[in-house]
Design a protein around this motif. Structure first.
Motif, PDB file in Angstrom:
ATOM      1  N   ALA A 130      -9.839  41.486 -17.458  1.00  0.00           N
ATOM      2  CA  ALA A 130     -10.528  40.946 -16.465  1.00  0.00           C
ATOM      3  C   ALA A 130     -11.096  42.393 -15.190  1.00  0.00           C
ATOM      4  O   ALA A 130     -10.890  43.589 -15.377  1.00  0.00           O
ATOM      5  CB  ALA A 130      -9.059  41.274 -15.249  1.00  0.00           C
ATOM      6  N   THR A 146      -6.784  36.319 -12.752  1.00  0.00           N
ATOM      7  CA  THR A 146      -5.731  36.159 -13.860  1.00  0.00           C
ATOM      8  C   THR A 146      -4.914  36.055 -12.967  1.00  0.00           C
ATOM      9  O   THR A 146      -3.425  36.063 -14.180  1.00  0.00           O
ATOM     10  CB  THR A 146      -4.625  38.565 -13.635  1.00  0.00           C
ATOM     11  OG1 THR A 146      -5.401  37.944 -12.046  1.00  0.00           O
ATOM     12  CG2 THR A 146      -6.085  39.238 -14.098  1.00  0.00           C
ATOM     13  N   VAL A 148      -4.842  35.290 -21.177  1.00  0.00           N
ATOM     14  CA  VAL A 148      -4.083  35.300 -18.876  1.00  0.00           C
ATOM     15  C   VAL A 148      -2.832  34.746 -19.274  1.00  0.00           C
ATOM     16  O   VAL A 148      -1.857  35.112 -18.642  1.00  0.00           O
ATOM     17  CB  VAL A 148      -5.533  34.391 -18.501  1.00  0.00           C
ATOM     18  CG1 VAL A 148      -4.787  34.507 -17.143  1.00  0.00           C
ATOM     19  CG2 VAL A 148      -6.899  35.736 -18.454  1.00  0.00           C
TER      20      VAL A 148
END
Lengths: 231, 206
Positions: free
Chosen positions: B72, B120, B178
């Motif tokens: 991220a 995310t 994720v």
């Protein structure tokens, strides 16, 4: 239950007989591929003269149905992902090749019932145990749902291996090429028929290994571990 | 269906998603310039300048094992924005042969072009015209890659994402990571991603 079964058998007997399209497609692997790279087949004597049985094979290429079913002298019912039936041309062809759909992302109860219905009516069903074509040519472990189905059905299992088809048309390329293909059928074997869900889950690892070994050993196929198969 | 779908990172410079479609359907790594194409059988050839290396797919993939997936960025974006064509299915039709009901087939809408971004906590789809659509990570019920598309199951629909230039396997891998991280933050472990996302408490992992 008896009445239900009769209804199922009647439904199965309503399936249209094989037509010109079926026999043309059926013969492609046997009659056309010798000019496009050659096709060798081993163990044809292991193919039962009639159903019921489950034909379980690996899946290397979109051409596998042609390479495998051409050696089976009667219609067999392959299971294929439902989205393949959506097209205006391919969908009707798939139906006439006696293919039936399975929806992904779920336990498709209708596909399970259709499989059991075919088997109960004495037909043969073909399932690609990995659930999809191989990305790298290696064989992946069977999907648990397929193994559960085999344990539930309790019919003979005919293992089948295809090799060379990946080099002809890997799933990541748009076009096929000429190349030799080998198909091998193994001796039928049986897994115990288990009706109890809990017992079936307990038998799952052993049955998975047995199916994988029976298919892999036919042509000494390379295998990939489940972790690398995640994607 | 392309080399970039199977080689989700460049095996030469190890850039995730580095291989992109060029002119005339050629594929090359945007980072190191290596060109990729199909060689003999199903082998893949990597060419850069005068050097040429041909290997089976399995060998190239073995070399990708140590590649680090994108993480991220400060704004929460993990991957994208990536051009995409989105098809949705909210209905099914019965498939019959003779009088027999063979099964059910999903009906997809027409594809919509746009760009997708993975963050995310969500996937955001921005169509070329219209307002964006958000799919929260915890609404994903299943993830399944096809040959050139990534299919997602949401509570009320199936979504098919086709990447004209990108790698479907890279998106599958990163989305999987994720999803894992998302559930880990809430104290759960994902023990199955395909075909269904199934989670459990860490102590009861099968």
């Amino acid at each position: 239950m008896r009445a239900d079964l009769s209804a199922l058998e009647r439904a199965v007997s309503d399936i249209p007989a094989p037509g010109l399209l079926y026999w043309t497609m059926h013969g492609l692997g046997r009659w056309l591929w010798p000019f496009l790279g050659g096709i060798r087949v081993h163990g044809r004597h292991h193919i039962p003269p009639a159903g019921p049985y489950l034909l379980l094979s690996n899946h290397q290429s979109v051409l596998d149905p042609f390479f495998i079913q051409t050696w089976i002298p009667y219609p067999i019912h392959p299971m294929a992902k439902s989205t393949q039936f959506a097209g205006p041309v391919f969908g009707p062809v798939m139906k006439r090749m006696y293919t039936f759909p399975v929806r992904r992302f779920q336990v498709d109860a209708h596909a399970v019932r259709t499989t059991l219905r075919y088997l109960e009516a004495g037909h043969a069903v073909h399932i690609y145990v990995e659930g999809e074509r191989s990305w790298d040519g290696a064989m992946r472990p069977p999907r648990p749902g397929t193994v559960r189905l085999a344990l539930k059905a309790g019919v003979p299992i005919v293992p089948c291996a295809v090799d060379g088809a990946y080099d002809v048309w890997p799933r990541w390329d748009r076009r096929p090429r000429r190349g030799p293909v080998t198909v091998a059928f193994g001796a039928p074997f049986r897994l115990p028929q288990i009706h109890d869900r809990r017992l079936r889950e307990e038998a799952l690892p052993g049955a998975t290994a047995r199916i994988m070994n029976e298919i892999r050993s036919l042509l000494d196929l390379p295998t990939s571990d489940p972790q690398s198969a995640e994607d | 269906m392309a080399v970039r779908d199977v080689l989700w990172a460049c095996p030469v410079c190890r850039t995730p998603g580095g291989i992109r479609r060029g002119k005339w359907r050629t594929e090359s790594c945007q980072a190191c310039g290596t060109r990729f194409r199909r060689g003999r059988g199903a082998a893949i050839v990597a060419e850069r300048g005068t050097s040429r290396e041909e290997r089976p797919v399995r060998d190239w993939l073995d070399g990708l094992g140590a590649v680090r997936l994108p993480t991220a960025r400060p704004d929460g974006t993990v991957l994208g924005p990536e051009p995409v064509r989105v098809k949705r299915s909210r209905a099914q039709r019965a498939l019959r042969f003779g009088s027999q009901l063979l099964g059910w087939v999903e009906l997809y809408d027409k594809p919509v072009k746009g760009a997708i971004t993975l963050q995310t906590d969500r996937l955001s789809f921005q169509p070329e015209a219209g307002s964006p659509t958000l799919w929260p990570i915890d609404a994903l019920r299943g993830i399944q890659p096809a040959s050139s598309s990534l299919q997602l199951r949401l509570p009320d629909q199936l979504v098919s994402l086709k990447f004209p230039d990108g790698s479907v396997r890279l998106w599958t891998r990163v989305l999987g990571e994720v999803v894992q991280d998302h559930y880990r933050r809430s104290g759960r472990e994902v023990f199955e991603l395909q075909p269904c996302v199934r989670t459990c408490l860490p102590s009861s992992a099968p």
